[in-house]
Every structure is written in structure tokens, then in C-alpha cells.
Design a protein around this motif. Structure first.
Motif, PDB file in Angstrom:
ATOM      1  N   LEU A  20      -0.332  -1.352  -9.111  1.00 20.30           N
ATOM      2  CA  LEU A  20      -0.222   0.096  -9.295  1.00 20.30           C
ATOM      3  C   LEU A  20      -0.035   0.491 -10.751  1.00 20.30           C
ATOM      4  O   LEU A  20      -0.324   1.623 -11.142  1.00 20.30           O
ATOM      5  CB  LEU A  20       0.936   0.637  -8.451  1.00 20.30           C
ATOM      6  N   LEU A  73      -4.018   0.577 -12.268  1.00 16.76           N
ATOM      7  CA  LEU A  73      -5.061   1.102 -11.393  1.00 16.76           C
ATOM      8  C   LEU A  73      -6.322   1.431 -12.191  1.00 16.76           C
ATOM      9  O   LEU A  73      -6.233   1.913 -13.315  1.00 16.76           O
ATOM     10  CB  LEU A  73      -4.574   2.365 -10.685  1.00 16.76           C
ATOM     11  N   VAL A 117      -4.878  -6.057  -3.229  1.00 17.04           N
ATOM     12  CA  VAL A 117      -4.486  -4.674  -3.536  1.00 17.04           C
ATOM     13  C   VAL A 117      -4.176  -4.597  -5.031  1.00 17.04           C
ATOM     14  O   VAL A 117      -3.466  -5.454  -5.563  1.00 17.04           O
ATOM     15  CB  VAL A 117      -3.239  -4.265  -2.730  1.00 17.04           C
ATOM     16  N   ALA A 173      -9.494   3.511  -6.311  1.00 16.23           N
ATOM     17  CA  ALA A 173      -8.624   2.339  -6.355  1.00 16.23           C
ATOM     18  C   ALA A 173      -9.219   1.153  -5.605  1.00 16.23           C
ATOM     19  O   ALA A 173      -8.878  -0.001  -5.873  1.00 16.23           O
ATOM     20  CB  ALA A 173      -7.253   2.686  -5.769  1.00 16.23           C
ATOM     21  N   TYR A 174     -10.150   1.419  -4.695  1.00 17.21           N
ATOM     22  CA  TYR A 174     -10.725   0.351  -3.860  1.00 17.21           C
ATOM     23  C   TYR A 174     -12.020  -0.216  -4.447  1.00 17.21           C
ATOM     24  O   TYR A 174     -12.632  -1.104  -3.874  1.00 17.21           O
ATOM     25  CB  TYR A 174     -10.979   0.908  -2.455  1.00 17.21           C
ATOM     26  N   CYS A 228       0.808  -1.223   0.000  1.00 13.43           N
ATOM     27  CA  CYS A 228       0.000   0.000   0.000  1.00 13.43           C
ATOM     28  C   CYS A 228       0.841   1.272   0.000  1.00 13.43           C
ATOM     29  O   CYS A 228       0.291   2.369  -0.105  1.00 13.43           O
ATOM     30  CB  CYS A 228      -0.949   0.009   1.194  1.00 13.43           C
ATOM     31  N   TYR A 271      -3.829   3.056   1.142  1.00 14.11           N
ATOM     32  CA  TYR A 271      -4.268   2.045   0.184  1.00 14.11           C
ATOM     33  C   TYR A 271      -3.817   2.484  -1.204  1.00 14.11           C
ATOM     34  O   TYR A 271      -4.067   3.623  -1.612  1.00 14.11           O
ATOM     35  CB  TYR A 271      -5.795   1.879   0.214  1.00 14.11           C
ATOM     36  N   ALA A 272      -3.134   1.602  -1.907  1.00 16.73           N
ATOM     37  CA  ALA A 272      -2.666   1.859  -3.276  1.00 16.73           C
ATOM     38  C   ALA A 272      -1.885   3.165  -3.374  1.00 16.73           C
ATOM     39  O   ALA A 272      -2.070   3.945  -4.308  1.00 16.73           O
ATOM     40  CB  ALA A 272      -3.842   1.856  -4.248  1.00 16.73           C
TER      41      ALA A 272
END
Length: 328
Positions: free
Chosen positions: A284, A287, A281, A292-293, A45, A235-236
């Protein structure tokens, strides 16, 4: 009271070919004197990369700090932006004003140098003591962190010590120059449960005794609840929720934070089942367009897939990156 360190809009990119991806994306937080500040999130993350960016230790290439400020405020007033310092000036900060305890002591300690050599290096460099005086200080620090027979241990090599002892050596190295800020990057990951508790209690005791601030990087919300005062959930590569620890637990806003809290094993759960966050996750380099979630979120909406949320919150002391936060 002036903050010890202020991170403003920090962005660190990772480059693969012609693709540039922010692994730390517009991260901002402040740490006050004597405060324990926690960075929380799953592996991948951006927590450790944030810490390495503060220390100016990101591997270049492929990573590079491309934006933001890291303001270090000395106790006697004024401030310096760590991103503007030369490498020589930065060497005067590392280990002296900011120190870091890494995740895995066996890979952080040099196997061909004795424990004493590795601790005294920073003491000689920053405090300008003789080798004999530095060795005496190293023995004193080993005794402070609870290593038995410190006079004998300074002559030993890392492979001759247990995992718990190596971690104590890392703590002794980090605290040898009494820094203003200590960064502990998941310092108990490789240790068994009993030793984990001892190491955490030791770090917190020494932080208090030496009047330092602590940036604690962890994925364990139990540790956060017990030791930290302020917390940022990552996160991310981005902070998705930021508040005091008490407010985070009592008034959770972001679905990811709620997922982390629900994943904590509870002995008195009615169904007795462990809860987990579905999925992984995201990569990256791939994305999604919006939040992102979104692929793991139970509250996902059409807007979440089209628009990337900003860090919001009517109360600046509690901010969150979500269009549809949980109500109190």
C-alpha cells in the motif's frame, strides 16, 4: 426497511513517518436488518481494518480514521454517526449494539481471567445486572453455543479449552447482550475443517434466532455462496466489486473477482489443475499510479496504468471498479 448500519466513504490512513497511506479507501456499503453481508478478498486487502474502523478499534497511532461516516440506525428510528461519538459513548455501543468475533480466540481472550469473568464483564456493563445474574446469563450463553458442562467451564481459563471451544466462547461473549449487528472476522481461520462447518452453522443459527444482521469477513467464496445475500470484494483497501451474491457469481465483472472464483478448487475440472492469481497484493506504500490490480490483471490496458478507476455500473445494485469489465 431502514438499514441497520450505513458506511459512507470510510477512509482510514496508516502513517509511517511523513507518509500517509489509506488502508481503507473510500469504502461504502449498507447492511439491512437480518441480512448477511460478506466482505471478501485476500489477506492485506483491508477487510479487517474496515471492521476495526466500524468498531473504532483501529490502533492510533499509526492508524487513524480520517474521513467518511458510519451511521448506526436504531430500530426505534433516528441515527448516530459512530465517528462523532466520544470514547465513553462508543463503549456503550461496542458489545451492546455491535459485537465482533475476532480471527484468533487465543489472542483475543485474556489469559489471566476466567471464561466467566470475561463474558460477565459485558453483561454487567451493558445490562446492569448483578454478578450472580450475569454469571447465570454467561452459563446460559455457553450452553446456547454448545459448550458441554457450562457450569464448570465458566471457572476455567482460555488455555484449558480447545481451539473450537475458545471460538465458541468468543461467540458467547459477542452475543451475550444480543447486539443488532455482529461482525465475524474470519471466525474459522484457525480451526480444522470439521469444526469450521460447526462454527459457521452455529453463527448463522444464532444470527437467525436473535434476529441480528451479520457482517461476515472471509476469503472463502464457498461460504459466501452458501450464507451471504450481499457481497463486496475488496482489493488494496478499496471495494472493486459490489452486488448481490447471486449476481456476483452469475455476472462477474471485475478481473480480480473472476480470479478469486477461478481459484476455487473444482472436483470436476477437466485438466485437474488448481488455478491461482499471479503475483501478490501490492504494498500500500507503493501503489501504482493507475489501477491497483494492473500488475496481476489479464485485461490490463494502457488506460489502466495511467488512470485510477472509480466504482462504476449502470445498475447501482452491481458496481465495479474497472474500465474493461467482463461482459455477461
Amino acid at each position: 426497511m431502514q438499514d441497520i448500519i450505513e458506511v459512507k466513504n470510510l477512509t482510514t490512513e496508516l502513517t509511517l513517518g511523513d507518509v500517509h497511506v489509506p488502508v481503507v479507501n473510500d469504502v461504502s456499503f449498507k447492511i439491512r436488518p437480518g441480512e448477511v453481508y460478506a466482505l471478501v478478498g485476500e489477506s492485506g486487502c483491508g477487510k479487517s481494518m474496515t471492521a476495526l474502523s466500524i468498531m473504532r478499534l483501529v490502533p492510533e497511532p499509526p492508524a487513524k480514521i480520517v474521513g467518511g461516516e458510519i451511521l448506526l440506525h436504531p430500530k426505534n428510528g433516528g441515527s448516530s454517526n459512530l465517528l462523532k461519538l466520544t470514547e465513553k459513548e462508543m463503549r456503550g455501543v461496542r458489545g451492546n449494539r455491535i459485537a465482533m468475533i475476532f480471527q484468533e480466540p487465543m489472542t483475543s481472550l485474556n489469559p489471566v481471567f476466567t471464561i466467566g469473568d470475561q463474558i460477565t464483564e459485558a453483561i454487567i456493563l451493558h445490562q446492569h445486572l448483578s454478578k450472580k445474574q450475569a454469571l447465570a446469563n454467561a452459563i446460559e450463553m455457553l450452553n446456547t453455543v454448545g459448550i458441554p458442562n457450562p457450569t464448570q467451564r465458566v471457572s476455567q481459563y482460555p488455555h484449558e479449552l480447545s481451539g473450537g471451544m475458545r471460538q465458541r466462547v468468543m461467540i458467547a461473549m459477542a452475543l451475550s447482550c444480543k447486539p443488532e449487528l455482529l461482525i465475524a472476522d474470519e471466525p474459522t481461520t484457525a480451526l480444522d475443517v470439521t469444526i469450521q462447518a460447526q462454527i459457521l452453522e452455529l453463527i448463522l443459527k444464532l444470527v437467525h434466532d436473535f434476529s441480528m444482521s451479520l457482517l461476515l469477513i472471509t476469503h472463502d467464496l464457498g461460504i459466501v455462496a452458501e450464507f451471504a445475500k450481499q457481497v463486496a470484494v475488496m482489493y488494496a483497501g478499496q471495494i472493486v466489486e459490489q452486488s448481490s451474491v447471486l449476481d456476483l457469481f452469475a455476472n462477474t465483472k471485475h478481473p480480480y473477482t473472476k480470479g478469486l472464483l477461478d481459484s476455487v478448487p473444482m472436483p470436476f475440472k477437466q485438466d485437474g489443475k488448481l488455478t491461482s492469481i499471479p503475483g501478490m497484493v501490492p504494498d500500500l506504500f507503493e501503489l501504482p499510479k493507475g489501477c491497483a490490480y494492473q500488475d496481476r490483471c489479464e485485461k490490463v490496458h494502457r488506460d489502466c496504468k495511467e488512470i485510477r478507476p472509480q466504482l462504476l455500473g449502470k445498475n447501482l445494485k452491481h458496481r465495479y471498479r474497472c474500465f474493461f469489465p467482463y461482459a455477461k
